[in-house]
Design an enzyme around this catalytic site. Structure first.
Site, PDB file in Angstrom:
ATOM      1  N   LYS A  41       0.742  -1.229   0.040  1.00 55.02           N
ATOM      2  CA  LYS A  41       0.118   0.198   0.030  1.00 55.02           C
ATOM      3  C   LYS A  41       0.771   1.181  -0.038  1.00 55.02           C
ATOM      4  CE  LYS A  41      -4.295  -2.199   1.675  1.00 55.02           C
ATOM      5  NZ  LYS A  41      -3.810  -3.472   1.640  1.00 55.02           N
TER       6      LYS A  41
HETATM    7  C1  LIG Z   1      -4.481  -4.576   1.174  1.00 60.23           C
HETATM    8  C2  LIG Z   1      -3.630  -5.806   0.851  1.00 60.23           C
HETATM    9  C3  LIG Z   1      -4.110  -6.805   0.085  1.00 60.23           C
HETATM   10  C4  LIG Z   1      -5.212  -6.594  -0.848  1.00 60.23           C
HETATM   11  O1  LIG Z   1      -5.300  -5.809  -1.891  1.00 60.23           O
HETATM   12  P1  LIG Z   1      -6.387  -5.174  -2.601  1.00 60.23           P
HETATM   13  O2  LIG Z   1      -5.976  -3.775  -3.267  1.00 60.23           O
HETATM   14  O3  LIG Z   1      -7.669  -4.861  -1.492  1.00 60.23           O
HETATM   15  O4  LIG Z   1      -7.112  -6.430  -3.351  1.00 60.23           O
HETATM   16  C5  LIG Z   1      -3.340  -8.028   0.079  1.00 60.23           C
HETATM   17  N1  LIG Z   1      -2.065  -8.036   0.891  1.00 60.23           N
HETATM   18  C6  LIG Z   1      -1.816  -7.109   1.691  1.00 60.23           C
HETATM   19  C7  LIG Z   1      -0.536  -7.395   2.483  1.00 60.23           C
HETATM   20  C8  LIG Z   1      -2.625  -5.858   1.693  1.00 60.23           C
HETATM   21  O5  LIG Z   1      -2.088  -5.049   2.761  1.00 60.23           O
END
Ligand SMILES: *Cc1c(COP(=O)(O)O)cnc(C)c1O
Length: 479
Positions: free
Chosen positions: A118
């Site tokens: 993120k």
């Molecule tokens: C947010 C997240 C996901 C999922 O991603 P999306 O964009 O919501 O599909 C997968 N793995 C981790 C570690 C995350 O922080």
């Protein structure tokens, strides 16, 4: 480039306007009027660019209302080498010993300040928000609820930014020591951590109540930076191009045009994989976009059956890949919009059906999911996660995190001869030492640059689950 709503009820708006909004004004999601189309020669022309330079080229196609030199500055600041562990920002790491028909490599998206993917989008969004707010002489108070990852990525991206304050609600006593240290040790004056006596859903409900009070929201310039934010979706497109360019660096120049790779994406809210879908639609030679789900596999069910049936919070399991514990994928509407011919009427009818019956039946379109859009999907369980972490460790001496393990498990099911399979690494294993220990017997330590994090003083406000108290707390501290 202008942006419209999937539900058809919003006047086309430029990038910097939609960046400050969550949902479109008509309750739909914001999408580009049309996606830019790139030729193989254009993409090839980007091969020598650094990550921030590539981000400038790609985001420049979306943020057409931000002057190019200023956008370049935002990208340089967002993807500065001192914010990322790897000098390359996003390294590609081949997994040795994947003796199957194709090779598997990890796309390292977790080199940023909070060790999760993120950061990739949030770092850009932080820069872009500060820029847009300054230009329009506005301020923004971000309010959010987190069970861990999203909140810290937002705080690290927005700390110290002018014209922005962050109010992040977290459930008291329900986060790991690492997560608490990561968030609560921030001392920037514009970051407010609030630990609510309750669970994550209680935090989420408080956020919904305040954001749903339009008068209060307007009065205090409240906003969110959740996974439907278009700035995040656009910034995530960059690393698909980057990964393709790095994977094809070793391919003879004459064979690069149209050279296909596949991606597997550990998914929850359908944000990350949606960016891959956009990259593919823009002309990047992506063969397959493989969605990996954990036990909360509403999306896997959708891609296998054509029926989307979100589950309630009560029917959502708490798993060992917690960031994927999502049973209602907020970004899916953007894909369904395209599936239904970008027709706002058909889209709205589908969401009415969802309201009425609890599901959307798109079985008639199912054959197109794979043939036209390249989607495949699979599910991984706790046992799969442990086995996959163990086997990757044994063959490659690399320790992967539980979310990435869900990706590798499903990737192995769909890998094809001669087509490199790139698995997006969405978090670092240091965030999940217990699972790693159960899988490998290895005690994984904190990365060097974070040593000492647990000993830093922490700053957090404890609060009961009380809307009035939260309202006054924010009103007193909003910018
Ligand atoms: C947010 C997240 C996901 C999922 O991603 P999306 O964009 O919501 O599909 C997968 N793995 C981790 C570690 C995350 O922080």
């Amino acid at each position: 480039m202008k942006y419209i709503s999937t539900r058809g009820g919003m006047e086309a708006a430029p990038y910097s306007a939609v960046l400050l909004e969550g949902l479109a004004t008509d309750g739909g999601l914001v999408v580009p009027e049309s996606l830019p189309q790139l030729s193989a020669a254009q993409v090839e022309g980007w091969r020598s660019l650094s990550y921030p330079e590539l981000a400038t080229e790609i985001l420049g196609l979306f943020a057409t209302d931000i002057p190019r030199d200023e956008l370049a500055e935002l990208c340089r600041a967002a993807y500065a080498p001192d914010r990322f562990v790897s000098e390359r920002i996003v390294p590609l790491v081949p997994l040795a010993g994947e003796q199957g028909p194709g090779e598997i490599a990890l796309v390292g998206l977790s080199e940023g300040p909070t060790l999760a993917f993120k950061d990739m989008a949030m770092q850009f969004l932080g820069q872009a928000l500060e820029y847009v707010l300054a230009k329009s002489d506005r301020t923004l108070n971000i309010i959010g609820a987190t069970s861990g990852d999203t909140g810290s990525a937002a705080e690290y991206a927005l700390r110290g930014k002018d014209g922005i304050a962050v109010f992040m609600l977290s459930p008291q006593g329900r986060m790991s020591a690492f997560q608490r240290a990561q968030m609560y040790s921030l001392t920037d004056g514009n970051i407010h951590n609030i630990a609510i006596a309750g669970v994550f859903d209680d935090c989420q409900n408080l956020v919904k109540k305040l954001s749903g009070d339009l008068e209060y929201k307007r009065e205090h310039n409240l906003g969110t930076v959740n996974s439907i934010n278009l700035g995040r979706i656009s910034a995530q497109i960059v690393y698909y191009f980057w990964a393709w360019l790095r994977q094809t660096d070793a391919v003879p120049a004459a064979e690069r045009a149209g050279y296909e790779v596949s991606f597997t994406i550990p998914s929850g809210n359908f944000g990350n994989i949606l960016s891959g879908h956009f990259a593919r639609s823009m002309g990047l030679p992506i063969r397959r976009l493989v969605l990996a789900a954990n036990e909360n596999n509403v999306l896997d069910e959708f891609f296998r059956t054509g029926i989307y049936a979100p589950r309630s919070a009560a029917a959502t399991f708490a798993t060992s890949s917690p960031s994927m514990d999502i049973s209602k994928a907020s970004n899916l509407e953007r894909f369904v919009f395209e599936l239904l011919g970008r027709d706002p009427q058909r889209l709205s009818a589908a969401w009415d059906e969802l309201e009425r019956t609890g599901q959307i039946d798109l079985r008639a379109e199912l054959p197109r999911f794979e043939t036209e859009f390249g989607f495949q999907s699979g599910t991984s369980t706790h046992a799969d996660r442990l086995a996959t972490i163990r086997s990757v460790f044994e063959t490659s001496e690399i320790i992967i995190d539980p979310h990435t393990a869900d990706g590798v498990k499903v990737a192995r099911e769909f890998v094809e001869p001669g087509v490199p399979m790139l698995v997006l690494e969405t978090a670092k294993p240091a965030k999940f030492p217990e699972v790693v220990f159960d899988a490998t017997g290895q005690q994984i330590g904190m990365p060097e640059h974070l040593a000492g994090l647990l000993d830093l003083p922490q700053r957090v406000t404890d609060m009961p689950d009380d809307e009035q108290q939260l309202r006054s707390f924010i009103a007193e501290r909003a910018v």
